[in-house]
Design a protein around this motif. Structure first.
Motif, PDB file in Angstrom:
ATOM      1  N   ALA A 104       0.827  -1.208   0.000  1.00  0.00           N
ATOM      2  CA  ALA A 104       0.000   0.000   0.000  1.00  0.00           C
ATOM      3  C   ALA A 104       0.864   1.262   0.000  1.00  0.00           C
ATOM      4  N   SER A 105       1.950   1.248   0.760  1.00  0.00           N
ATOM      5  CA  SER A 105       2.851   2.400   0.812  1.00  0.00           C
ATOM      6  C   SER A 105       3.517   2.636  -0.535  1.00  0.00           C
ATOM      7  N   MET A 106       3.920   1.547  -1.213  1.00  0.00           N
ATOM      8  CA  MET A 106       4.558   1.693  -2.519  1.00  0.00           C
ATOM      9  C   MET A 106       3.565   2.174  -3.568  1.00  0.00           C
ATOM     10  N   VAL A 107       2.308   1.739  -3.483  1.00  0.00           N
ATOM     11  CA  VAL A 107       1.272   2.246  -4.397  1.00  0.00           C
ATOM     12  C   VAL A 107       1.115   3.750  -4.224  1.00  0.00           C
ATOM     13  N   VAL A 108       1.058   4.188  -2.974  1.00  0.00           N
ATOM     14  CA  VAL A 108       0.970   5.629  -2.694  1.00  0.00           C
ATOM     15  C   VAL A 108       2.173   6.366  -3.261  1.00  0.00           C
ATOM     16  N   ALA A 109       3.361   5.798  -3.049  1.00  0.00           N
ATOM     17  CA  ALA A 109       4.592   6.444  -3.506  1.00  0.00           C
ATOM     18  C   ALA A 109       4.644   6.556  -5.029  1.00  0.00           C
ATOM     19  N   LEU A 182      -3.707   5.768   6.575  1.00  0.00           N
ATOM     20  CA  LEU A 182      -2.744   6.599   7.313  1.00  0.00           C
ATOM     21  C   LEU A 182      -1.356   5.962   7.398  1.00  0.00           C
ATOM     22  N   PRO A 183      -1.231   4.665   7.733  1.00  0.00           N
ATOM     23  CA  PRO A 183       0.112   4.063   7.734  1.00  0.00           C
ATOM     24  C   PRO A 183       0.763   4.083   6.363  1.00  0.00           C
ATOM     25  N   ALA A 184      -0.025   3.862   5.294  1.00  0.00           N
ATOM     26  CA  ALA A 184       0.547   3.855   3.946  1.00  0.00           C
ATOM     27  C   ALA A 184       1.056   5.234   3.557  1.00  0.00           C
ATOM     28  N   ILE A 185       0.312   6.266   3.901  1.00  0.00           N
ATOM     29  CA  ILE A 185       0.765   7.633   3.605  1.00  0.00           C
ATOM     30  C   ILE A 185       2.018   7.956   4.413  1.00  0.00           C
ATOM     31  N   THR A 186       2.019   7.570   5.679  1.00  0.00           N
ATOM     32  CA  THR A 186       3.181   7.832   6.537  1.00  0.00           C
ATOM     33  C   THR A 186       4.436   7.166   5.990  1.00  0.00           C
ATOM     34  N   LEU A 187       4.311   5.917   5.605  1.00  0.00           N
ATOM     35  CA  LEU A 187       5.470   5.155   5.143  1.00  0.00           C
ATOM     36  C   LEU A 187       5.842   5.479   3.704  1.00  0.00           C
ATOM     37  N   GLY A 188       4.835   5.851   2.891  1.00  0.00           N
ATOM     38  CA  GLY A 188       5.092   6.082   1.474  1.00  0.00           C
ATOM     39  C   GLY A 188       5.551   7.480   1.125  1.00  0.00           C
ATOM     40  N   THR A 189       5.486   8.413   2.064  1.00  0.00           N
ATOM     41  CA  THR A 189       5.814   9.811   1.751  1.00  0.00           C
ATOM     42  C   THR A 189       7.272   9.971   1.329  1.00  0.00           C
ATOM     43  N   ALA A 190       8.191   9.432   2.103  1.00  0.00           N
ATOM     44  CA  ALA A 190       9.614   9.569   1.771  1.00  0.00           C
ATOM     45  C   ALA A 190       9.932   8.879   0.449  1.00  0.00           C
ATOM     46  N   SER A 191       9.336   7.706   0.213  1.00  0.00           N
ATOM     47  CA  SER A 191       9.561   7.003  -1.059  1.00  0.00           C
ATOM     48  C   SER A 191       9.003   7.800  -2.225  1.00  0.00           C
ATOM     49  N   ALA A 192       7.834   8.405  -2.040  1.00  0.00           N
ATOM     50  CA  ALA A 192       7.240   9.229  -3.100  1.00  0.00           C
ATOM     51  C   ALA A 192       8.148  10.400  -3.447  1.00  0.00           C
ATOM     52  N   ALA A 193       8.757  11.002  -2.428  1.00  0.00           N
ATOM     53  CA  ALA A 193       9.655  12.129  -2.674  1.00  0.00           C
ATOM     54  C   ALA A 193      10.879  11.694  -3.475  1.00  0.00           C
ATOM     55  N   ILE A 242      12.318   2.395  -7.239  1.00  0.00           N
ATOM     56  CA  ILE A 242      11.108   1.743  -6.730  1.00  0.00           C
ATOM     57  C   ILE A 242      11.453   0.397  -6.103  1.00  0.00           C
ATOM     58  N   GLY A 243      12.292  -0.392  -6.798  1.00  0.00           N
ATOM     59  CA  GLY A 243      12.672  -1.694  -6.264  1.00  0.00           C
ATOM     60  C   GLY A 243      13.428  -1.597  -4.958  1.00  0.00           C
ATOM     61  N   LEU A 244      14.396  -0.677  -4.890  1.00  0.00           N
ATOM     62  CA  LEU A 244      15.163  -0.507  -3.656  1.00  0.00           C
ATOM     63  C   LEU A 244      14.271  -0.051  -2.512  1.00  0.00           C
ATOM     64  N   ASN A 245      13.372   0.892  -2.816  1.00  0.00           N
ATOM     65  CA  ASN A 245      12.485   1.390  -1.767  1.00  0.00           C
ATOM     66  C   ASN A 245      11.520   0.319  -1.285  1.00  0.00           C
ATOM     67  N   PHE A 246      11.036  -0.506  -2.200  1.00  0.00           N
ATOM     68  CA  PHE A 246      10.126  -1.570  -1.781  1.00  0.00           C
ATOM     69  C   PHE A 246      10.858  -2.572  -0.890  1.00  0.00           C
ATOM     70  N   GLY A 247      12.112  -2.872  -1.232  1.00  0.00           N
ATOM     71  CA  GLY A 247      12.905  -3.752  -0.383  1.00  0.00           C
ATOM     72  C   GLY A 247      13.101  -3.170   1.002  1.00  0.00           C
ATOM     73  N   PHE A 248      13.387  -1.870   1.057  1.00  0.00           N
ATOM     74  CA  PHE A 248      13.552  -1.215   2.353  1.00  0.00           C
ATOM     75  C   PHE A 248      12.235  -1.167   3.121  1.00  0.00           C
ATOM     76  N   LEU A 249      11.115  -0.979   2.404  1.00  0.00           N
ATOM     77  CA  LEU A 249       9.824  -0.917   3.077  1.00  0.00           C
ATOM     78  C   LEU A 249       9.485  -2.243   3.756  1.00  0.00           C
ATOM     79  N   LEU A 250       9.839  -3.353   3.116  1.00  0.00           N
ATOM     80  CA  LEU A 250       9.556  -4.658   3.705  1.00  0.00           C
ATOM     81  C   LEU A 250      10.283  -4.849   5.030  1.00  0.00           C
ATOM     82  N   GLY A 251      11.449  -4.221   5.161  1.00  0.00           N
ATOM     83  CA  GLY A 251      12.202  -4.357   6.405  1.00  0.00           C
ATOM     84  C   GLY A 251      12.223  -3.100   7.243  1.00  0.00           C
ATOM     85  N   GLY A 252      11.662  -2.025   6.730  1.00  0.00           N
ATOM     86  CA  GLY A 252      11.747  -0.746   7.422  1.00  0.00           C
ATOM     87  C   GLY A 252      10.435  -0.197   7.915  1.00  0.00           C
ATOM     88  N   THR A 253       9.469  -1.104   8.184  1.00  0.00           N
ATOM     89  CA  THR A 253       8.171  -0.650   8.672  1.00  0.00           C
ATOM     90  C   THR A 253       8.117  -0.588  10.199  1.00  0.00           C
TER      91      THR A 253
END
Length: 313
Positions: A104-109, A182-193, A242-253
């Motif tokens: 969900a965070s990556m979709v937002v990003a 809300l969690p997806a927006i919180t986590l996806g904001t930095a990746s979106a930037a 996108i790939g690097l951020n998704f990998g980090f999201l899986l371990g950085g939540t």
């Protein structure tokens, strides 16, 4: 392509051995005694000795590591020191929540970052470009815990539009989607930037290429040039991000799961570290490392589909 996949899988085996060794040694050499935590303040010295003997903590550290690796090779990640539950079962119970949050965070990003970066490149130095660049810098700079707390305060406490936290409902239901927002927006904001900045840079480089000017000179419409010819070539570095951020999201939540009281893998890892629960920590780290390598392998495969000039043979 098959050679690349085989090579990466072989690298994954050596990587996991190295990571497991480092995590195992760091956890065992760090101050603290799991037996003391398990036994509690009322445990006697004989009780602690019995706990250490039961868990195998009296064996030499290399013997403990070899026993652990023997179990991992057989598909057994061990049992939690806290509740004697299988580590595999604990991870399997928690991982779906982390995966749903990461997706969900990556979709937002992606939905925010890619269009914003492309439009900024097309309208370089315009008010939109300046605004999106400023917002992107702010998105990278804002800490997740602060943004999450502010979103809860505004949308959950004040407006009462969305739930405060937790992912208790299935994600495909209305309630589950509300809990994810809300969690997806919180986590996806930095990746979106980061995606927006990379999309802008990549698109600026591509639209200045000779073949783009040639297409425009031949009378091809601007929208076709941008969204068909330029976008495909500009996506190569964007997909990397996108790939690097998704990998980090899986371990950085971890932080986001703490803020929103989500029982995911990140929260499981934090609780295990605090309790000196070695098998759980090692199992979660191995899972994150495996997923990160697999995601990067998938990114390399996608490269070949987007740009036929890329070959791994």
């Amino acid at each position: 392509m098959l050679g690349l996949i085989g090579k990466r899988l072989l690298q994954l085996v050596f990587l996991l051995f190295g990571i497991s060794f480092l995590v195992f040694m760091s956890m065992h050499l760090a101050p603290g005694d799991p037996a003391t935590i398990i036994g509690g303040p009322t445990a006697t010295e004989s009780d602690l000795d019995a706990i250490r003997a039961e868990l195998g903590l009296n064996n030499p550290i290399l013997v403990q590591y070899l026993d652990y690796i023997r179990g991992v090779v057989q598909g057994d990640l061990g049992y939690s020191f806290q509740n004697n539950q299988s580590v595999s079962e604990s991870i399997a119970t928690r991982f779906p929540q982390t995966l749903n949050l990461a997706i969900a965070s990556m979709v937002v990003a992606v939905l925010i970052g890619v269009p914003a970066g492309i439009i900024s490149a097309i309208k370089q130095n315009s008010w939109f470009d300046v605004s999106s660049t400023t917002i992107a810098l702010a998105g990278i700079s804002i800490p997740n815990f602060w943004l999450g707390a502010m979103l809860i305060l505004i949308f959950s406490v004040e407006l009462q539009w969305l739930p405060v936290g937790g992912l208790n409902a299935p994600f495909w239901t209305i309630e589950g989607m509300k809990q994810l927002i809300l969690p997806a927006i919180t986590l996806g904001t930095a990746s979106a930037a980061m995606i927006a900045r990379m999309s802008r840079s990549a698109m600026l480089e591509v639209i200045r290429a000779d073949y783009i000017r040639t297409a425009r000179a031949k009378g091809v419409r601007k929208n076709v040039v941008v969204w068909v010819h330029a976008l495909r070539n500009a996506m190569i570095p964007v997909i990397t991000v996108i790939g690097l951020n998704f990998g980090f999201l899986l371990g950085g939540t971890i932080i986001t799961e703490q803020v929103f009281a989500i029982n995911g893998v990140g929260r499981l890892m934090i609780d295990a570290i605090a309790a000196r629960d070695f098998p759980v920590v090692q199992g979660t780290v191995l899972l994150v490392a495996t997923l990160f390598v697999i995601v990067n392998l998938l990114v390399d495969i996608i490269y070949a589909f987007i740009d036929p000039r890329i070959s791994y043979d």
